[in-house]
Design an enzyme around this catalytic site. Sequence first.
Site, PDB file in Angstrom:
ATOM      1  N   TYR A 104      27.601  45.303 -41.960  1.00 26.39           N
ATOM      2  CA  TYR A 104      27.739  44.703 -43.281  1.00 26.39           C
ATOM      3  C   TYR A 104      26.736  45.263 -44.268  1.00 26.39           C
ATOM      4  O   TYR A 104      25.606  45.571 -43.924  1.00 26.39           O
ATOM      5  CB  TYR A 104      27.564  43.179 -43.208  1.00 26.39           C
ATOM      6  CG  TYR A 104      28.884  42.473 -43.193  1.00 26.39           C
ATOM      7  CD1 TYR A 104      29.787  42.634 -44.240  1.00 26.39           C
ATOM      8  CD2 TYR A 104      29.255  41.665 -42.132  1.00 26.39           C
ATOM      9  CE1 TYR A 104      31.021  41.997 -44.223  1.00 26.39           C
ATOM     10  CE2 TYR A 104      30.489  41.034 -42.111  1.00 26.39           C
ATOM     11  CZ  TYR A 104      31.365  41.202 -43.165  1.00 26.39           C
ATOM     12  OH  TYR A 104      32.575  40.581 -43.144  1.00 26.39           O
ATOM     13  N   ASP A 108      19.794  38.231 -39.341  1.00 23.42           N
ATOM     14  CA  ASP A 108      19.489  39.615 -39.694  1.00 23.42           C
ATOM     15  C   ASP A 108      18.012  39.891 -39.920  1.00 23.42           C
ATOM     16  O   ASP A 108      17.572  41.025 -39.757  1.00 23.42           O
ATOM     17  CB  ASP A 108      20.298  40.037 -40.923  1.00 23.42           C
ATOM     18  CG  ASP A 108      21.775  40.220 -40.588  1.00 23.42           C
ATOM     19  OD1 ASP A 108      22.122  40.269 -39.389  1.00 23.42           O
ATOM     20  OD2 ASP A 108      22.586  40.327 -41.524  1.00 23.42           O
TER      21      ASP A 108
END
Lengths: 676, 676
Positions: free
Chosen positions: B418, B333
Site C-alpha cells: 500500500y 505499519d
Amino acid sequence: HPPEGKHDTRSQVFADLSPEEYTRVRDYLLSVEELDLTSDALAKPSQNFLFLIDLSLPKKQHALSYLDADGAKPVREATAVVFGGARGLVSEYAVGPLPHPTYHRDVTVERYGTEIPITARTVTLGEYVLLFKCIEDQVFSKLGLLLKESFDVDKDKQLNAFEQMPRGVKSGDRLTWVSYFRSMSGMYIHPVGLEVLIDHKSLNASLWTVERLLYNGQYFDSAEELRTRYEAGDIRKIVYVETSDYGSLKPRRRALQVGPQQHYAEGRRFSVHSNQVLYLDWSFAFGLSAVTGMRVFDVRFKGERIAYELSVQEAMSVYGSVTPGLALTKFLDSSIGVGRFAHELTRGVDCPYTATYVTTHRYIDVAAPTRFLNSICVFEHNMGQPLRRHFSDFFSNSYGGLVNSALVFRTITAIGNYDYMWDFIFYQNGAVEAKVHATGYMSTSYLVDGNEKYGHQVAPKVLGNIHTHFVNFKVDLDVLGVKNVFQTKDMAYVNVSMPWNPEHHAMIPQLVEQQLNTEQEAALRYGTKTPRYLHIASQELNRWGHQRSYRLQVTTFAGDPLPESQPEERSMSWARYKVAITRHKDREQTSSSLYSQNNIWSPAVDFSKYIQDNESIDNEDLVAWVTTGFLHIPHAEDVPNTVTVGNGGGVILRPHNYFDEDPSVHSPDAVYIQPG
Amino acid sequence: HPPEGKHDTRSQVFADLSPEEYTRVRDYLLSVEELDLTSDALAKPSQNFLFLIDLSLPKKQHALSYLDADGAKPVREATAVVFGGARGLVSEYAVGPLPHPTYHRDVTVERYGTEIPITARTVTLGEYVLLFKCIEDQVFSKLGLLLKESFDVDKDKQLNAFEQMPRGVKSGDRLTWVSYFRSMSGMYIHPVGLEVLIDHKSLNASLWTVERLLYNGQYFDSAEELRTRYEAGDIRKIVYVETSDYGSLKPRRRALQVGPQQHYAEGRRFSVHSNQVLYLDWSFAFGLSAVTGMRVFDVRFKGERIAYELSVQEAMSVYGSVTPGLALTKFLDSSIGVGRFAHELTRGVDCPYTATYVTTHRYIDVAAPTRFLNSICVFEHNMGQPLRRHFSDFFSNSYGGLVNSALVFRTITAIGNYDYMWDFIFYQNGAVEAKVHATGYMSTSYLVDGNEKYGHQVAPKVLGNIHTHFVNFKVDLDVLGVKNVFQTKDMAYVNVSMPWNPEHHAMIPQLVEQQLNTEQEAALRYGTKTPRYLHIASQELNRWGHQRSYRLQVTTFAGDPLPESQPEERSMSWARYKVAITRHKDREQTSSSLYSQNNIWSPAVDFSKYIQDNESIDNEDLVAWVTTGFLHIPHAEDVPNTVTVGNGGGVILRPHNYFDEDPSVHSPDAVYIQPG
Ligand SMILES: [Ca+2]
Ligand SMILES: [Ca+2]
Ligand SMILES: [Ca+2]
Ligand SMILES: [Ca+2]
Ligand SMILES: [Cu+2]
Ligand SMILES: [Cu+2]
C-alpha cells in the site's frame, strides 16, 4: 486534440428553454383568454400571475426510447406555473409543443394528486412591494422617533427586511415575521432587534394587518402600543450605536503576488456544446431548473450510461431561536428557487480563470426571460494529488501513477444570505461526485435574554443561531439498463477456527451482503446503524462473477432531522433518510416542491409517501435519494462569511465490480518509470 | 515578495538528524565496547544489531521554555534501537549530546515500563535473508517438479514472498506464514496458492523449522509430505497458466495533450528553510520519523501557536480470509516503519511540478544513513473553489470572495503493497487538515473454497480480501497555551412554547454544551453516538464572551475495530476511539510502538492504558488522538491499484470562537466587486 467523442444533439431533450421559447410560451399563455393571465412583474395577489416557465422533463421511457432505440423525439413541453389569485388556486400547465406552443393542459392534480391552494404560492416581487408598503404604512410611519433613536433611521437611511418561514403555524396561514437589519454589507449579520408579524393571507392587500411587534425582546400588539409605551419610557429601549462594517467583504490588505493558478498548456480536454459536455471518457447533458437547480442527465462513461439523472433537489435548514424571526424557521429553498439564484460566477474565485462559462436563461417572477451570464462553469482541475500510484523497491523497482485530473461542473446559488456551491465532479476512474458547500452570510438574530442557548454571539448584540443544513440529491443510476437491485455490503466479525490449527479460534472479519427488496427496507434513516456499502447493482456479472454495481458513498455531518411529531416535518420527510431507494416514477420527479415552503403543513410533495406503498425494488428502475448536510453551530469565524472548508457534504458514485479492472488504466495521463 | 515572517532556527529542535549526526551516533555506539554492537546490514539475529537511529524529541516543557521563554536550548539527543540478540532483549538508548555524542543511557524501561523481549523486534533485512534461505533449503529445493508444474518456477523464475503478521498467536511466538506471489508487476495481486509457515523464533537460524504448508487450499506438515502426495497424485494440483500482466501500471494508451497544471505566475508565496515552512500567516517546523512518519511542530498562525505537534502515529489493517496468509493478519505499519518508506515523489503526479521538494535522511535497518531524495513536497494549491464568497443583489449589489489557496505538506509512504498519501493542509482561515488516502496494491489471496465470504474475486483465482484501514493521528493542540479543556457541542430539539403565542409549542433546536473532565469520559468510541462538535478550548474568551477553541471535525468511513476479546486488540486499542483526549505526557509520545507488531499480545504501548488512570483533563495540557479510516471491500476496480478518490479520511482542526472574526478577511487574495 479535441475530445474523442462527438457531441450529440439528442442531449437537447434535457436542455432548458431558450429565451425565444420562454417568450413564446409566455405569449401563447397570455393569448389564451380564459386564463386571464398577467405577466406584469408587479402583479397583485388577486391577479392570475404567470410566475414561472421551466422545462417540463420528458417521460423517462420516451427519452430512453429516443436516446437508445431510435424512438421518436419526445414532444418538448414547458411547465408554466400560474398563481391564480382570481381563482384562489395555483395551477401548473404543460405547454407545448415547443418551440411553437399551441396547447396547454392543467397538470396540477395529475402531478400532485391535489389542488394547490393559493396560500402555498411563493411570495412574488409584487407581493413584496405590497408587504413593505403595508409595514411602512402600519408600522414605520408611526414610529419615527423610535426608529431614529434606536436605529438612526430616517428618510435617507432605511432598514432592510428578512423574513421568517414558514409563514404561520397551520395550513392556510400566510403570517410572516419580518426581521429588520441595518442596511450595510452583509445585512444578515446586522439584526437591529425589531421584528414585525404581518398577516398577508388576504388576496386584497388593503386587508393585511400587523399582528405583533417585537422590539428589544418585548412584544407589542400594535405599532401604536409600541409608540405609546416607548414615548412613555416604560420599556427597555435600544439606543443607536454605530457599528463597525464587520460584514464587509472588502479586502483589508493590499494584494501580494497572485496565488497559484491552473492553466491548460495544450488546450482544453473537454468540450461544452449546447447543453452537452464531453470530457475524456465522459459525456453528459445538463440543465438548470429555476426551482431545483443544477442537474445532469444521460451521464455516460465510455459510452455506457451510468446515470439517467443526477440533480439537486432541495436545500433545507431548521433554525433555533427565542426570537420569532428564527424560532420556527425552516427554510425550503426550492420554494423560492434554488436554480433561480445561479448568478454570474467570478473568474479566479468562484471557478478558475480558465474554466468554460455557460450563460443560462430563466423565467421566474419576471415579465420576460432573464439572462444569467456565465452562471455555470465547467473546468478540468488538477486536484494536486495522484488518483493512484505505487512505488516499488521490493523485488523490483518501478513507479506507476496517474495524477487526479477531474472535470468539475459547478453552479453557485446565492439564495438570500447563503451561497451554496454545487459541484458534480467526474473522475477518470469512472466515479462521479456530487458535493455541496455552504458559504455566504449566516442568518442571525438580535441578542436578547434567553437566546444564548440557541447559538453563540458573533458580533455586538448579534447571535449566530444554531441551525441544520440538509441537502437532498436525486441519484437515478441506471446500471446497465434500468432494471437494478439495491444491495448492501458490510463487515462482521465471526468467531472461526483456524483451518491449520482448529483449536485456535479468532474473530475474523467477513463480508456480509444483502439485497433489500422493498422501499421501506431500503429507506436508511439517519441515526440508525446502516450498512457501510450501498450499491445500485445490475443482475449482470462482471468477469469475476460479481454483480456489476455503483456504490453510493455519502459524506455527511448532518444534525438531527426535525422530529416527525412536528407538522412541518412532512414537507422535509426526505431528510429522515441518509439514503432512500424508490422505484422510478415520472410522477415522483422531485423530493420537494415549489409549494412546500408556504404550505409546509400540507405539502404538495411529501417524500415519505413515495415509500409508503412499499413497492418492490427488486429488478426495477431505482432512484436513490441522498441526504447530506451539516450541523451549523455558528461561531465568530462565520463573520463575515461561513467558509467552505469543512462546511459541506456529498456523495461519491463509485464503480464497484462494475468494470473488470480500474478503467483509469486506460487514461492517457498514466506515468510509468523504471530503472534503466 | 518573500513571506512576511522570518525563519527561526529554533525550529531545529524538531529537526531530524543530519547524515553526519546519524554517522556520529552510530560510530559513538560502535565505539562503546560493552555494547558489543554491529551495524552490519546483514547482521544475524544472534548479534546485537544497531537497527535504528532517530531523533529523540525534546521534553515538551524544555522545548516550550526554549521557544517561548528564552530558556536553554534542549540537549539534542538521538534514540538508538538495538536488537540485542546476544542479550535476548531489545534496547532503546538515548544518545547525546548531538552533534557530538559522548553518552548513552538505556531508556527502555523508562519509556515502556518494561523490558522488550527480542521476539518483539522488527524482522531485519539480515533475518529476511536467512528466512528466505531457510525456505529455499527446507521447501523450494524439495519441490522442484511441483514448483515447475504449478508455478513455472525454475532457476530463472522465482516466486516472491509476502508475510502474514502477527507472527503467531501468543507472546513469544515468531511463527510466520509466508505467502507466494508471481514475480510480476504488482505481485501482491498475483498470489499463486502456496503458503509456508516457518518458526523463526530461535536466534540461531539453523534451528528454524517449516511447520506447515498450504498448497491449493490443502495443508501439509512438511515439504516432503507435499512432494510425496503431489507425486502420488492424490491432491488437487495447480496447473500453471500464464496470466496477463494485469498488475502493470504501464500506460496502455498514448498520451494526449497534457492535463491542467498549476503555476506560480509571480513566484512562491511560501518558504522552506531547514525544517521550517512559512506560508502567509502560517509557520511550522517539520520532521519525518522513520517509525511514525510525517509530523509538524510548533504550528503557528499569525504568530500564535495553535498546535505543538500534529503527527502520524500508526496505520493498521485487520484482514479476513480463510487462508492463513491473511486470516489472522493485522498489520501495524509503524513496527516496520511508516516514515521509513517515504520515497522520492514523482513530479507532476505525486505532487505538482512546481512543488518544493525536500530531501530527507534516515537510519533504519542499514549500515549507514540513507538519503531519500525529494521525499517531502510542499506546495500551495489552488483548490479550484472559493474559500468563501457572497453575491448580493437584494437591497445592494456586490460580490466578495476569496479563492481557496492552501499550503499542502505531503509525504507518500509505500509500505510494501500500500501507498499511503499523508497530507497536512494549511488554510487561510486558520484551519489545518490532516488527511490520509490509500492507494497502491491491495493484499490478496489465492481463491480457494470457503474464501468467497472474505471478499470479492478480482482477477483469475485471486480474491481481494476484506480489510479495515485505521489510521491514528496525534493532535496536540495548544490553544493559547497548554492549559485547555475538552468541550463538546451538539443540538437537541426541545419542546418550547412560543413567547408571542404561548399556546403554540414546537420542537426547536437548542445548543447543548458540555465539558468532559476526565480521560474516560473523553474517550469517544466508534459505534457510539458522540457529540457532533469536539473542541479543545482555552478558558480565555474571545471578544464575544465565548471560550476560544479549535474544533476537531473527523471524516471517517472506518469499519469495526477488532473486538476487545481478542488478545491482539491491546496493540491497537487506540482504534476503539474516534477521538480520545489524554493529558499530555512526554512518556506518552506515541499511541503505538515499533514493538507492537511482533509482540502484539503484550505490546510495549497499549494506548488504552493512557486513559485507564482516568486523569482529570480540566485545565491541563491536552492531546487528542484521532482515528480515521475506511472499510475496504475490494472490488475489480482495485486492480491494478486502489484509487485515492473516496478511500481516505482525516480531521480538520478549525477555529471556533478562537478569533473574533474569520481571519481570512485579512487575506491578500480577497476580491471585491461592486457596480460602477
Ligand atoms: Ca413507491
Ligand atoms: Ca435507475
Ligand atoms: Ca492518563
Ligand atoms: Ca495540548
Ligand atoms: Cu449555516
Ligand atoms: Cu485497502
